[in-house]
Scaffold this motif. Structure first.
Motif, PDB file in Angstrom:
ATOM      1  N   CYS A   1      25.071  27.117  63.003  1.00 47.63           N
ATOM      2  CA  CYS A   1      26.319  26.893  63.045  1.00 47.63           C
ATOM      3  C   CYS A   1      26.819  27.309  64.461  1.00 47.63           C
ATOM      4  O   CYS A   1      26.254  27.937  65.200  1.00 47.63           O
ATOM      5  N   TYR A   2      27.996  26.438  64.843  1.00 47.11           N
ATOM      6  CA  TYR A   2      28.252  26.432  66.271  1.00 47.11           C
ATOM      7  C   TYR A   2      28.584  27.885  66.664  1.00 47.11           C
ATOM      8  O   TYR A   2      28.218  28.271  67.714  1.00 47.11           O
ATOM      9  N   MET A   3      29.526  28.377  66.092  1.00 44.35           N
ATOM     10  CA  MET A   3      29.893  29.730  66.240  1.00 44.35           C
ATOM     11  C   MET A   3      28.600  30.782  66.278  1.00 44.35           C
ATOM     12  O   MET A   3      28.763  31.708  67.006  1.00 44.35           O
ATOM     13  N   CYS A   4      27.940  30.914  65.332  1.00 47.90           N
ATOM     14  CA  CYS A   4      26.665  31.657  65.279  1.00 47.90           C
ATOM     15  C   CYS A   4      26.045  31.530  66.407  1.00 47.90           C
ATOM     16  O   CYS A   4      25.464  32.556  67.162  1.00 47.90           O
ATOM     17  N   ILE A   5      25.742  30.517  67.173  1.00 46.66           N
ATOM     18  CA  ILE A   5      24.851  30.140  68.202  1.00 46.66           C
ATOM     19  C   ILE A   5      25.320  30.506  69.390  1.00 46.66           C
ATOM     20  O   ILE A   5      24.665  31.342  70.331  1.00 46.66           O
ATOM     21  N   VAL A   6      26.607  30.354  69.670  1.00 44.45           N
ATOM     22  CA  VAL A   6      27.339  30.480  70.715  1.00 44.45           C
ATOM     23  C   VAL A   6      27.464  32.041  70.712  1.00 44.45           C
ATOM     24  O   VAL A   6      27.350  32.603  71.944  1.00 44.45           O
ATOM     25  N   THR A   7      27.765  32.739  69.984  1.00 40.51           N
ATOM     26  CA  THR A   7      27.917  34.176  69.859  1.00 40.51           C
ATOM     27  C   THR A   7      26.550  34.690  70.194  1.00 40.51           C
ATOM     28  O   THR A   7      26.559  35.676  71.119  1.00 40.51           O
ATOM     29  N   HIS A   8      25.606  34.321  69.835  1.00 36.12           N
ATOM     30  CA  HIS A   8      24.142  34.666  69.947  1.00 36.12           C
ATOM     31  C   HIS A   8      23.932  34.725  71.544  1.00 36.12           C
ATOM     32  O   HIS A   8      23.480  35.565  72.065  1.00 36.12           O
ATOM     33  N   LEU A   9      24.260  33.324  72.062  1.00 34.66           N
ATOM     34  CA  LEU A   9      23.819  33.069  73.430  1.00 34.66           C
ATOM     35  C   LEU A   9      24.721  33.980  74.225  1.00 34.66           C
ATOM     36  O   LEU A   9      24.304  33.916  75.643  1.00 34.66           O
ATOM     37  N   SER A  10      25.733  34.578  73.737  1.00 32.62           N
ATOM     38  CA  SER A  10      26.767  35.209  74.765  1.00 32.62           C
ATOM     39  C   SER A  10      25.978  36.551  75.042  1.00 32.62           C
ATOM     40  O   SER A  10      26.422  37.484  75.986  1.00 32.62           O
ATOM     41  N   HIS A  11      24.960  36.971  74.279  1.00 37.53           N
ATOM     42  CA  HIS A  11      24.390  38.455  74.410  1.00 37.53           C
ATOM     43  C   HIS A  11      22.701  38.062  74.844  1.00 37.53           C
ATOM     44  O   HIS A  11      22.257  38.724  75.560  1.00 37.53           O
ATOM     45  N   LYS A  12      22.329  37.050  74.436  1.00 39.14           N
ATOM     46  CA  LYS A  12      20.875  36.795  74.720  1.00 39.14           C
ATOM     47  C   LYS A  12      20.708  35.216  75.337  1.00 39.14           C
ATOM     48  O   LYS A  12      21.550  34.287  74.659  1.00 39.14           O
ATOM     49  N   SER A  13      19.446  34.816  75.737  1.00 35.71           N
ATOM     50  CA  SER A  13      19.388  33.600  76.449  1.00 35.71           C
ATOM     51  C   SER A  13      18.179  33.052  75.739  1.00 35.71           C
ATOM     52  O   SER A  13      17.153  32.323  76.517  1.00 35.71           O
ATOM     53  N   ASP A  14      17.941  33.300  74.174  1.00 36.27           N
ATOM     54  CA  ASP A  14      16.622  32.584  73.676  1.00 36.27           C
ATOM     55  C   ASP A  14      17.111  31.942  72.332  1.00 36.27           C
ATOM     56  O   ASP A  14      18.135  32.198  71.795  1.00 36.27           O
ATOM     57  N   CYS A  15      16.218  31.226  71.881  1.00 35.18           N
ATOM     58  CA  CYS A  15      16.413  30.802  70.409  1.00 35.18           C
ATOM     59  C   CYS A  15      16.170  31.881  69.301  1.00 35.18           C
ATOM     60  O   CYS A  15      15.077  32.468  69.602  1.00 35.18           O
ATOM     61  N   PRO A  16      17.211  31.936  68.393  1.00 31.16           N
ATOM     62  CA  PRO A  16      16.717  32.946  67.367  1.00 31.16           C
ATOM     63  C   PRO A  16      15.910  32.796  66.538  1.00 31.16           C
ATOM     64  O   PRO A  16      15.080  33.711  65.737  1.00 31.16           O
ATOM     65  N   CYS A  17      15.017  31.528  66.347  1.00 34.66           N
ATOM     66  CA  CYS A  17      14.031  31.063  65.685  1.00 34.66           C
ATOM     67  C   CYS A  17      12.733  31.187  66.353  1.00 34.66           C
ATOM     68  O   CYS A  17      11.762  31.817  65.868  1.00 34.66           O
ATOM     69  N   CYS A  18      12.650  30.678  67.517  1.00 31.16           N
ATOM     70  CA  CYS A  18      11.433  30.506  68.103  1.00 31.16           C
ATOM     71  C   CYS A  18      11.145  31.345  69.311  1.00 31.16           C
ATOM     72  O   CYS A  18      10.228  31.439  69.876  1.00 31.16           O
ATOM     73  N   GLY A  19      12.569  31.917  69.936  1.00 32.90           N
ATOM     74  CA  GLY A  19      12.178  32.705  70.964  1.00 32.90           C
ATOM     75  C   GLY A  19      12.382  31.765  72.308  1.00 32.90           C
ATOM     76  O   GLY A  19      12.212  32.463  73.534  1.00 32.90           O
ATOM     77  N   HIS A  20      12.446  30.700  72.190  1.00 34.20           N
ATOM     78  CA  HIS A  20      12.282  29.596  73.566  1.00 34.20           C
ATOM     79  C   HIS A  20      13.761  29.889  74.436  1.00 34.20           C
ATOM     80  O   HIS A  20      14.832  30.026  73.802  1.00 34.20           O
ATOM     81  N   TYR A  21      13.279  29.779  75.715  1.00 29.82           N
ATOM     82  CA  TYR A  21      14.674  29.970  76.688  1.00 29.82           C
ATOM     83  C   TYR A  21      15.586  28.976  75.953  1.00 29.82           C
ATOM     84  O   TYR A  21      15.548  27.636  75.985  1.00 29.82           O
ATOM     85  N   LEU A  22      16.940  29.447  75.932  1.00 34.51           N
ATOM     86  CA  LEU A  22      17.951  28.650  75.707  1.00 34.51           C
ATOM     87  C   LEU A  22      19.416  28.948  76.040  1.00 34.51           C
ATOM     88  O   LEU A  22      19.728  30.260  76.412  1.00 34.51           O
TER      89      LEU A  22
END
Length: 693
Positions: A88-109
């Motif tokens: 979801c757009y809001m879910c991934i944007v909220t996540h990236l505001s705190h971390k810089s990786d993919c929630p699934c694979c941990g790749h830099y994002l």
């Protein structure tokens, strides 16, 4: 591209790049194209597998593929990462505001490596529309279609609006018909009810008309009888006066033929004799009038008193008019229904020309309006100087109503002579017999055949039979394990008595045996037991389970009937007759039961009784009980409200500072077939009361 993937991803993952570029758009687009077929297939399986929707249920692998790995809900506004995962757009944007990786694979994002996944959004919308079509109503489907912006022509909209308007008209007409039908059903029911009430009122009016005619005829007959007696009385008065004033025929002849020498000659002449007759007639008439006037004058004060009494009785009728009306109609209807169909036209009349129901009501009306208060005719103190607590638990008349016995917490049975208490004014009356006991006493019962035998029950559970003449105990029964509250002798079998105790047992005893004859185990404490006055087989038991259990001692395994209606402990049971049973309870009510038809008759309210034993006594017409307001209440058995009451007022100086509310009536007892009763309170005061106009 490798086959490795992460759980929850909608498309296969891509290998991690060696550098950290800003994102390859062409690579993401290729991943999106490769995953589209799998997403559509997964969405199709999810829609067909779960009609309730994958978001709601989350059942099966297909449903999990459509969920956002972060919020675990159906993806909304799908965005694809460079590593090939959708969120979801809001879910991934909220996540990236705190971390810089993919929630699934941990790749830099970073946010710059997010791309809208239009194809996945389209697939999800199709799946959602398919689910809505299966689960929601047509109205919701139509609303959903309009919200999605489906294009419609003007003609289609006009046709649809016409169809909707026609449907609305049909629904309104159907609803109106339904409402009219409901209203019509209500009106028919109301009409039926009112017709039944009207028929009942017309029948009642017919009863009243018949009874008025019967009463008027009887009243006219009484008036004529009274006139005949008055005429005879006047004739007797005239005859007696004439005999005193007129001489006998012999004296008359003697006076005519043998005149006195002193009598003037003119006195024997015919003219003088005629004048004398006229004078005598005038004197007789004058004396007769004088006697009638004297009789009339002597009746005037009595008539005045009687008219005052009539006015008072009329006021009592008006005060309890609704209760009397209900009882009259009940008795009149019951009497009419008891007649057979072929006897409806032949009204059952008694010797006065009354219907049986009217005669019964007249008896009730007469007894109810006769009395309005309780008058004190004697008073005595039960206590002594050595006992500070003088509660009288029980007070009972003997077989002949010549003696009465009292018992209570003073551990003494005192027997008084009733005539001396009433006729000899005294501050302190000494008992004629006094017997000491080992424990506090709860109940007394005189033997109905032997004047000198009385039974008692005490707080230790002992039932004792006493000989009043010798002042010794004859039998002691110690089978009860706890306090025995009640004991009663049978009226028809003088050697039998019954007792009830806190050990939940009812025991039947015989004075010729040392052990109990019958034992009845119950589930609640026993507060009162009473033999039916017409049989030694039937016993009424009042218990703490709020019920009255009516037993046939020939089969004591189960009660004949259980009378249920009280809301608290049943403290007393008493029989008015073979078929009428009265009960008292700590719910501040008395109840009258019919043990023949096994039904409730009436409930009496007016006194207060919530925790204490306040006494209960009955006679043929009246029920008396105490109250925790230190008052005695008397009810007529046909009227649910009190007919009279009397409040105990302390006359002792030592008790002047005590709270009057701390005392209560503890025992009452009617004198047989009399308006006189004995009452006692927790202060140890005993009063003799009599019903008065």
């Amino acid at each position: 591209m490798g086959d490795s993937s992460v759980a929850g991803a909608l498309v296969p993952s891509v290998p991690k790049p060696e550098a950290a570029p800003s994102g390859d758009a062409s690579t993401a687009a290729a991943a999106t194209t490769a995953a589209l077929a799998l997403a559509e297939e997964a969405g199709t399986r999810a829609a067909s597998a779960s009609p309730q929707g994958p978001a709601a249920e989350g059942e099966g692998p297909a449903s999990r593929d459509l969920l956002c790995p972060i919020c675990m809900a159906v993806i909304k506004d799908a965005f694809l990462t460079a590593c090939g995962h959708s969120f979801c757009y809001m879910c991934i944007v909220t996540h990236l505001s705190h971390k810089s990786d993919c929630p699934c694979c941990g790749h830099y994002l970073t946010k710059a490596q997010l791309y809208p996944n239009f194809l996945l959004d389209k697939v999800l919308k199709k799946i959602s529309a398919r689910q809505i079509a299966k689960t929601v109503s047509p109205i919701d489907q139509f609303r959903y279609a309009l919200q999605q912006g489906n294009e419609m022509g003007v003609k289609e909209l006009d046709s649809l609006m016409t169809l909707i308007a026609e449907k609305k008209r049909q629904m309104e007409q159907q609803e109106s018909e339904t409402n009219m039908q409901i209203l019509l059903v209500f009106l028919h029911c109301l009409r039926k009810q009112k017709l039944e009430e009207l028929n009942e009122i017309q029948t009642d009016l017919q009863y009243i008309k018949e009874d008025i005619g019967a009463v008027e005829r009887h009243r006219l007959e009484l008036y004529r009888t009274k006139e005949r007696y008055s005429m005879k009385l006047r004739m007797l008065l005239d005859d007696s006066a004439a005999q005193k004033l007129w001489p006998s025929p012999i004296d008359k002849a003697s006076s005519l033929f043998l005149p006195n020498s002193r009598t003037p000659l003119s006195a024997s002449c015919p003219g003088s004799l005629q004048n004398k007759k006229l004078d005598l007639k005038a004197q007789v008439s004058h004396q007769g009038f004088q006697r009638r006037d004297a009789l009339t004058c002597s009746e005037l004060p009595n008539s005045t008193i009687q008219s005052g009494n009539v006015i008072a009785r009329k006021r009592r009728v008006q005060a309890q008019f609704n209760e009397l009306q209900e009882y009259y109609l009940q008795r009149r209807r019951t009497g009419a229904q008891s007649l057979r169909q072929e006897e409806r036209d032949i009204v059952a009349m008694n010797r006065e020309g009354y219907h049986a129901g009217l005669q019964n009501f007249q008896s009730v009306l007469t007894t109810f309006t006769r009395y309005s208060r309780l008058r004190v005719i004697a008073e005595l103190r039960h206590g002594d100087l050595f006992h500070s607590v003088n509660i009288v638990s029980s007070i009972e008349f003997d077989r002949d109503d010549e003696l009465f016995a009292t018992a209570g917490v003073s551990k003494r049975i005192k027997v008084f002579e009733f005539s001396s208490v009433v006729n000899e004014p005294s501050d302190v009356h000494c008992p004629v017999v006094e017997m000491a006991t080992r424990s506090k006493l709860s109940c007394l019962s005189w033997n109905k055949y032997s004047k000198n035998v009385i039974a008692s029950s005490d707080y230790e559970g002992i039932v004792t039979v006493w000989d009043v003449q010798t002042r010794q105990s004859v039998m002691e029964y110690e089978e009860h394990e706890k306090r025995a509250w009640s004991v009663d002798f049978s009226r028809t079998e003088p050697s039998m008595l019954v007792s009830g105790s806190d050990d939940c047992k009812v025991k039947v005893w015989c004075t010729k045996q040392e052990a109990s004859v019958i034992n009845i185990d119950m589930k609640a404490n026993i507060c009162s037991v009473k033999y039916n006055p017409g049989s030694s087989f039937y016993v009424a038991v009042g218990s703490a389970d709020h019920r009255i259990h009516y037993f046939d001692l020939r089969n004591p395994s189960a009660p004949v009937h259980v009378f249920d209606g009280h809301k608290k402990t049943v403290s007393y049971v008493k029989f008015l007759s073979n078929n009428e049973l009265a009960s008292a309870s700590t719910d501040s009510t008395l109840r009258l039961w019919d043990v023949k038809d096994n039904c409730p008759v009436r409930t009496f309210r007016g006194h207060k009784n919530e925790k204490n034993f306040v006494g209960l006594s009955v006679n043929n017409e009246y029920i008396a009980c105490g109250s925790e307001t230190n008052e005695v209440f008397v009810y007529h058995k046909a009227i649910s409200k009190p007919a009279a009451s009397h409040r105990f007022v302390s006359s002792d100086l030592d008790d002047a500072d005590d709270d009057p509310g701390s005392y209560f009536i503890s025992a009452v007892c009617w004198k047989s077939d009399s308006p006189t009763m004995l009452t006692a309170n927790s202060q140890g005061t005993i009063k003799v009361l009599v019903l008065a106009p």
